[in-house]
Write a protein that holds these residues in place. Structure first.
Motif, PDB file in Angstrom:
ATOM      1  N   LEU A   1       0.827  -1.211   0.000  1.00  0.00           N
ATOM      2  CA  LEU A   1       0.000   0.000   0.000  1.00  0.00           C
ATOM      3  C   LEU A   1       0.861   1.261   0.000  1.00  0.00           C
ATOM      4  CD1 LEU A   1      -2.797  -0.979   2.540  1.00  0.00           C
ATOM      5  CD2 LEU A   1      -3.111  -0.473   0.120  1.00  0.00           C
ATOM      6  N   ALA A   2       1.882   1.284   0.851  1.00  0.00           N
ATOM      7  CA  ALA A   2       2.749   2.468   0.929  1.00  0.00           C
ATOM      8  C   ALA A   2       3.514   2.672  -0.375  1.00  0.00           C
ATOM      9  CB  ALA A   2       3.716   2.329   2.097  1.00  0.00           C
ATOM     10  N   ASP A   3       4.015   1.592  -0.956  1.00  0.00           N
ATOM     11  CA  ASP A   3       4.726   1.714  -2.234  1.00  0.00           C
ATOM     12  C   ASP A   3       3.801   2.173  -3.348  1.00  0.00           C
ATOM     13  OD1 ASP A   3       7.371   1.149  -1.646  1.00  0.00           O
ATOM     14  OD2 ASP A   3       7.075  -1.017  -1.793  1.00  0.00           O
ATOM     15  N   GLY A   4       2.590   1.655  -3.363  1.00  0.00           N
ATOM     16  CA  GLY A   4       1.651   2.010  -4.415  1.00  0.00           C
ATOM     17  C   GLY A   4       1.181   3.446  -4.338  1.00  0.00           C
ATOM     18  N   LEU A   5       1.103   3.994  -3.131  1.00  0.00           N
ATOM     19  CA  LEU A   5       0.576   5.349  -2.966  1.00  0.00           C
ATOM     20  C   LEU A   5       1.641   6.427  -2.853  1.00  0.00           C
ATOM     21  CD1 LEU A   5      -2.311   4.574  -0.450  1.00  0.00           C
ATOM     22  CD2 LEU A   5      -2.511   5.087  -2.890  1.00  0.00           C
ATOM     23  N   SER A   6       2.899   6.033  -2.678  1.00  0.00           N
ATOM     24  CA  SER A   6       3.922   7.038  -2.383  1.00  0.00           C
ATOM     25  C   SER A   6       4.542   7.684  -3.611  1.00  0.00           C
ATOM     26  CB  SER A   6       5.041   6.411  -1.551  1.00  0.00           C
ATOM     27  OG  SER A   6       5.757   5.485  -2.347  1.00  0.00           O
ATOM     28  N   GLY A   7       4.591   6.968  -4.706  1.00  0.00           N
ATOM     29  CA  GLY A   7       5.268   7.509  -5.877  1.00  0.00           C
ATOM     30  C   GLY A   7       6.765   7.277  -5.850  1.00  0.00           C
ATOM     31  N   SER A   8       7.250   6.595  -4.839  1.00  0.00           N
ATOM     32  CA  SER A   8       8.672   6.261  -4.756  1.00  0.00           C
ATOM     33  C   SER A   8       8.925   4.992  -5.572  1.00  0.00           C
ATOM     34  CB  SER A   8       9.070   6.045  -3.296  1.00  0.00           C
ATOM     35  OG  SER A   8       8.395   4.932  -2.775  1.00  0.00           O
ATOM     36  N   PRO A   9      10.183   4.631  -5.769  1.00  0.00           N
ATOM     37  CA  PRO A   9      10.463   3.387  -6.491  1.00  0.00           C
ATOM     38  C   PRO A   9       9.801   2.204  -5.784  1.00  0.00           C
ATOM     39  CG  PRO A   9      12.483   4.635  -6.191  1.00  0.00           C
ATOM     40  CD  PRO A   9      11.409   5.336  -5.413  1.00  0.00           C
ATOM     41  N   PHE A  10       9.103   1.374  -6.568  1.00  0.00           N
ATOM     42  CA  PHE A  10       8.349   0.276  -5.967  1.00  0.00           C
ATOM     43  C   PHE A  10       9.311  -0.688  -5.277  1.00  0.00           C
ATOM     44  CE2 PHE A  10       5.865  -3.592  -5.716  1.00  0.00           C
ATOM     45  CZ  PHE A  10       4.667  -3.097  -5.235  1.00  0.00           C
ATOM     46  N   GLY A  11       8.989  -1.042  -4.060  1.00  0.00           N
ATOM     47  CA  GLY A  11       9.807  -1.945  -3.267  1.00  0.00           C
ATOM     48  C   GLY A  11      10.553  -1.256  -2.147  1.00  0.00           C
ATOM     49  N   LEU A  12      10.592   0.060  -2.163  1.00  0.00           N
ATOM     50  CA  LEU A  12      11.310   0.803  -1.131  1.00  0.00           C
ATOM     51  C   LEU A  12      10.708   0.542   0.244  1.00  0.00           C
ATOM     52  CD1 LEU A  12      13.406   3.061  -0.390  1.00  0.00           C
ATOM     53  CD2 LEU A  12      11.508   4.651  -0.619  1.00  0.00           C
ATOM     54  N   TYR A  13       9.414   0.696   0.377  1.00  0.00           N
ATOM     55  CA  TYR A  13       8.765   0.516   1.670  1.00  0.00           C
ATOM     56  C   TYR A  13       8.640  -0.965   2.046  1.00  0.00           C
ATOM     57  CZ  TYR A  13       7.780   5.458   1.599  1.00  0.00           C
ATOM     58  OH  TYR A  13       7.915   6.810   1.571  1.00  0.00           O
ATOM     59  N   ILE A  14       8.364  -1.815   1.076  1.00  0.00           N
ATOM     60  CA  ILE A  14       8.288  -3.244   1.367  1.00  0.00           C
ATOM     61  C   ILE A  14       9.618  -3.725   1.945  1.00  0.00           C
ATOM     62  CG2 ILE A  14       8.096  -5.555   0.355  1.00  0.00           C
ATOM     63  CD1 ILE A  14       6.150  -4.409  -1.678  1.00  0.00           C
ATOM     64  N   THR A  15      10.714  -3.332   1.315  1.00  0.00           N
ATOM     65  CA  THR A  15      12.043  -3.737   1.785  1.00  0.00           C
ATOM     66  C   THR A  15      12.327  -3.191   3.173  1.00  0.00           C
ATOM     67  OG1 THR A  15      12.816  -3.743  -0.506  1.00  0.00           O
ATOM     68  CG2 THR A  15      14.498  -3.707   1.211  1.00  0.00           C
ATOM     69  N   SER A  16      12.061  -1.912   3.370  1.00  0.00           N
ATOM     70  CA  SER A  16      12.321  -1.284   4.671  1.00  0.00           C
ATOM     71  C   SER A  16      11.504  -1.925   5.772  1.00  0.00           C
ATOM     72  CB  SER A  16      12.000   0.207   4.615  1.00  0.00           C
ATOM     73  OG  SER A  16      12.759   0.849   3.631  1.00  0.00           O
ATOM     74  N   TYR A  17      10.215  -2.088   5.531  1.00  0.00           N
ATOM     75  CA  TYR A  17       9.330  -2.659   6.550  1.00  0.00           C
ATOM     76  C   TYR A  17       9.655  -4.121   6.820  1.00  0.00           C
ATOM     77  CZ  TYR A  17       6.538   1.553   5.704  1.00  0.00           C
ATOM     78  OH  TYR A  17       6.108   2.838   5.563  1.00  0.00           O
ATOM     79  N   PHE A  18       9.993  -4.856   5.765  1.00  0.00           N
ATOM     80  CA  PHE A  18      10.344  -6.262   5.915  1.00  0.00           C
ATOM     81  C   PHE A  18      11.562  -6.427   6.815  1.00  0.00           C
ATOM     82  CE2 PHE A  18      12.800  -9.927   4.388  1.00  0.00           C
ATOM     83  CZ  PHE A  18      11.870 -10.941   4.538  1.00  0.00           C
ATOM     84  N   TRP A  19      12.628  -5.659   6.534  1.00  0.00           N
ATOM     85  CA  TRP A  19      13.846  -5.763   7.347  1.00  0.00           C
ATOM     86  C   TRP A  19      13.613  -5.313   8.781  1.00  0.00           C
ATOM     87  CZ3 TRP A  19      17.639  -8.779   6.445  1.00  0.00           C
ATOM     88  CH2 TRP A  19      17.965  -9.121   5.146  1.00  0.00           C
ATOM     89  N   LEU A  20      12.844  -4.276   8.970  1.00  0.00           N
ATOM     90  CA  LEU A  20      12.540  -3.815  10.321  1.00  0.00           C
ATOM     91  C   LEU A  20      11.741  -4.866  11.084  1.00  0.00           C
ATOM     92  CD1 LEU A  20      12.499  -1.664  12.534  1.00  0.00           C
ATOM     93  CD2 LEU A  20      10.482  -0.688  11.411  1.00  0.00           C
ATOM     94  N   PHE A  21      10.723  -5.429  10.445  1.00  0.00           N
ATOM     95  CA  PHE A  21       9.889  -6.435  11.094  1.00  0.00           C
ATOM     96  C   PHE A  21      10.717  -7.638  11.532  1.00  0.00           C
ATOM     97  CE2 PHE A  21       7.231 -10.268  10.754  1.00  0.00           C
ATOM     98  CZ  PHE A  21       6.264  -9.969  11.694  1.00  0.00           C
TER      99      PHE A  21
END
Length: 175
Positions: free
Chosen positions: A59-79
């Protein structure tokens, strides 16, 4: 049921962060979803938490306009970093929560910086990103624990309200 509830919290925070906070002049200058990822990692471990984090990242990647995967990667590693840390440390330690929020902001900015450097950004852009990351760490250190407390109390109130509603619907039986 917990996955749906935590995903709804993610959607609510995305709406607050993208629609409401830009309207006020003094808005938090860090990603509120980092706090939600920490909250989810501490409250909903395992596969259920991973599903919530995956959906939040998409959701964050789709709505942010940033390169896709930025938030998924960040959140995944943090989790998963928090999942490892709670095996060693006390789960609800205030210092763990505080450090996890700051680590999340750092990881998110580090992934963004790597993305910028790989894409060939100039030095001025990279310096701006590092400066922006420092400001986000400062704001996260000040407001992150407050947002975490709001999430904890909101979930507690929702559980109490839901239990009361279920009790009322069952005709007064205890739950």
């Amino acid at each position: 049921m917990a996955v749906v509830g935590y995903t709804l919290i993610s959607i609510l925070l995305i709406l607050v962060q993208t629609a409401f906070l830009p309207q006020i002049p003094m808005r938090p200058l860090f990603d509120l979803l980092v706090v939600q990822v920490v909250f989810t990692a501490l409250s909903l471990p395992g596969v259920k938490g991973g599903v919530v984090i995956l959906m939040t990242g998409v959701l964050a990647d789709g709505l942010s306009g940033s390169p896709f995967g930025l938030y998924i990667t960040s959140y995944f590693w943090l989790f998963f970093s928090i999942q490892i840390a709670i095996q060693i440390l006390h789960v609800y330690s205030r210092s763990l929560i505080y450090l996890a929020i700051l680590a999340g902001i750092f990881i998110e900015n580090f992934v963004a910086l790597l993305t910028l450097s790989v894409s060939g950004a100039n030095t001025d852009t990279l310096l701006w990103a590092v400066e922006r990351g420092g400001v986000q760490l400062l704001w996260g250190g000040i407001l992150g624990p407050c947002v975490y407390t709001i999430l904890v109390e909101g979930i507690r109130c929702a559980r109490v309200g839901l239990q009361g509603t279920v009790r009322h619907l069952k005709g007064g039986e205890g739950v």
